[in-house]
Design a protein around this motif. Structure first.
Motif, PDB file in Angstrom:
ATOM      1  N   UNK A 128       0.832  -1.194   0.000  1.00 13.79           N
ATOM      2  CA  UNK A 128       0.000   0.000   0.000  1.00 13.79           C
ATOM      3  C   UNK A 128       0.876   1.257   0.000  1.00 13.79           C
ATOM      4  N   UNK A 129       2.031   1.189   0.631  1.00  7.57           N
ATOM      5  CA  UNK A 129       2.893   2.362   0.778  1.00  7.57           C
ATOM      6  C   UNK A 129       3.266   3.005  -0.569  1.00  7.57           C
ATOM      7  N   UNK A 130       3.634   2.237  -1.611  1.00  5.79           N
ATOM      8  CA  UNK A 130       3.961   2.895  -2.883  1.00  5.79           C
ATOM      9  C   UNK A 130       2.767   3.644  -3.492  1.00  5.79           C
ATOM     10  N   UNK A 131       1.567   3.113  -3.294  1.00  8.00           N
ATOM     11  CA  UNK A 131       0.381   3.763  -3.841  1.00  8.00           C
ATOM     12  C   UNK A 131       0.044   5.029  -3.050  1.00  8.00           C
ATOM     13  N   UNK A 132       0.241   4.991  -1.727  1.00  7.70           N
ATOM     14  CA  UNK A 132       0.042   6.189  -0.925  1.00  7.70           C
ATOM     15  C   UNK A 132       1.082   7.241  -1.301  1.00  7.70           C
ATOM     16  N   UNK A 133       2.298   6.819  -1.555  1.00 13.31           N
ATOM     17  CA  UNK A 133       3.345   7.748  -1.987  1.00 13.31           C
ATOM     18  C   UNK A 133       2.981   8.359  -3.343  1.00 13.31           C
ATOM     19  N   UNK A 134       2.364   7.575  -4.217  1.00 13.36           N
ATOM     20  CA  UNK A 134       1.878   8.108  -5.496  1.00 13.36           C
ATOM     21  C   UNK A 134       0.816   9.175  -5.285  1.00 13.36           C
ATOM     22  N   UNK A 135      -0.089   8.938  -4.324  1.00 14.95           N
ATOM     23  CA  UNK A 135      -1.089   9.946  -3.977  1.00 14.95           C
ATOM     24  C   UNK A 135      -0.410  11.216  -3.479  1.00 14.95           C
ATOM     25  N   UNK A 136       0.589  11.071  -2.618  1.00 18.20           N
ATOM     26  CA  UNK A 136       1.294  12.249  -2.102  1.00 18.20           C
ATOM     27  C   UNK A 136       2.011  12.994  -3.230  1.00 18.20           C
ATOM     28  N   UNK A 137       2.558  12.260  -4.182  1.00 18.57           N
ATOM     29  CA  UNK A 137       3.260  12.887  -5.296  1.00 18.57           C
ATOM     30  C   UNK A 137       2.309  13.743  -6.131  1.00 18.57           C
ATOM     31  N   UNK A 138       1.114  13.195  -6.477  1.00 19.37           N
ATOM     32  CA  UNK A 138       0.174  13.998  -7.271  1.00 19.37           C
ATOM     33  C   UNK A 138      -0.422  15.127  -6.431  1.00 19.37           C
ATOM     34  N   UNK A 139      -0.599  14.911  -5.118  1.00 19.32           N
ATOM     35  CA  UNK A 139      -1.065  15.988  -4.233  1.00 19.32           C
ATOM     36  C   UNK A 139      -0.034  17.108  -4.197  1.00 19.32           C
ATOM     37  N   UNK A 140       1.240  16.738  -4.173  1.00 17.65           N
ATOM     38  CA  UNK A 140       2.328  17.705  -4.204  1.00 17.65           C
ATOM     39  C   UNK A 140       2.299  18.514  -5.499  1.00 17.65           C
ATOM     40  N   UNK A 141       2.104  17.843  -6.632  1.00 16.67           N
ATOM     41  CA  UNK A 141       2.025  18.540  -7.924  1.00 16.67           C
ATOM     42  C   UNK A 141       0.808  19.463  -7.970  1.00 16.67           C
ATOM     43  N   UNK A 142      -0.312  19.021  -7.405  1.00 17.33           N
ATOM     44  CA  UNK A 142      -1.520  19.851  -7.323  1.00 17.33           C
ATOM     45  C   UNK A 142      -1.234  21.123  -6.527  1.00 17.33           C
ATOM     46  N   UNK A 143      -0.626  20.963  -5.361  1.00 14.63           N
ATOM     47  CA  UNK A 143      -0.306  22.117  -4.513  1.00 14.63           C
ATOM     48  C   UNK A 143       0.722  23.022  -5.171  1.00 14.63           C
ATOM     49  N   UNK A 144       1.712  22.443  -5.820  1.00 12.74           N
ATOM     50  CA  UNK A 144       2.742  23.252  -6.482  1.00 12.74           C
ATOM     51  C   UNK A 144       2.124  24.096  -7.588  1.00 12.74           C
ATOM     52  N   UNK A 145       1.204  23.514  -8.349  1.00 14.09           N
ATOM     53  CA  UNK A 145       0.592  24.247  -9.454  1.00 14.09           C
ATOM     54  C   UNK A 145      -0.253  25.413  -8.950  1.00 14.09           C
ATOM     55  N   UNK A 146      -1.067  25.165  -7.933  1.00 15.21           N
ATOM     56  CA  UNK A 146      -2.015  26.190  -7.502  1.00 15.21           C
ATOM     57  C   UNK A 146      -1.513  27.057  -6.352  1.00 15.21           C
ATOM     58  N   UNK A 147      -0.510  26.596  -5.617  1.00 16.75           N
ATOM     59  CA  UNK A 147      -0.050  27.334  -4.444  1.00 16.75           C
ATOM     60  C   UNK A 147       1.383  27.815  -4.559  1.00 16.75           C
TER      61      UNK A 147
END
Length: 190
Positions: free
Chosen positions: A1-20
């Motif tokens: 599960x950890x690699x998939x959660x890390x994938x979620x964090x990676x796209x969340x990071x890209x989302x925040x970087x784009x808008x914030x």
């Protein structure tokens, strides 16, 4: 599960970087502290039976705190982005894992002819599928939510954040109630 959660964090990071907006250092700190916090929360949750509602509240506040501290935009905008990511993660994982669980149970009962099927060996794969769905949803949000995050006043972000907080609280209370008060037992048939 950890690699998939890390994938979620990676796209969340890209989302925040784009808008914030964020520095390179802030991005890596977000990923590192988010992942370490998730691991720590899981370990503590397994060692000491912490009630779901407490761990969910602490996890949400921790995630929101990281977004507020490590990204650059207006504070209300950062809180809105964090609450959107929390809601998407909770609702999309829950929806998709419930859907996959139903499909697997249906398959086990009808095709494999197991009278009272269980998901024991299927659980991790179902949760991983849920995180894959979350990753797709956040990628979609990153492409299509430009109008929500650009050119608005702080009041706009605060007004949007309030219903999201209510949804997070209602969802956490419902999950806590479901895990503590509802028990389903099969009578030998579907």
């Amino acid at each position: 599960i950890a690699p998939f959660f890390l994938g979620y964090l990676w796209v969340a990071n890209k989302f925040c970087k784009k808008f914030l907006g964020a520095s390179q250092k802030g991005e890596w700190l977000f990923l590192f502290f988010s992942f370490c916090g998730w691991i720590f929360g899981n370990i503590v949750g397994h060692l000491y039976s912490i009630p779901y509602i407490v761990s969910a509240l602490i996890g949400s506040l921790y995630f929101m705190g990281l977004v507020v501290l490590l990204f650059r935009s207006d504070r209300k905008k950062r809180i809105l982005a964090a609450s959107m990511l929390i809601i998407v993660e909770r609702l999309a994982v829950n929806f998709f894992t419930s859907l996959l669980s139903c499909l697997v149970l249906f398959f086990l009962h009808t095709v494999k002819k197991i009278p009272e099927p269980f998901l024991n060996e299927w659980e991790n794969g179902i949760i991983c599928g849920g995180y894959c769905f979350v990753i797709l949803v956040i990628c979609w949000m990153t492409k299509h939510l430009e109008s929500v995050f650009s050119g608005k006043s702080g009041k706009w972000y605060a007004i949007l954040t309030i219903p999201l907080f209510v949804i997070i609280i209602v969802f956490d209370v419902a999950c806590w109630g479901a895990s503590n008060g509802i028990m389903v037992r099969s009578g030998g048939n579907m």
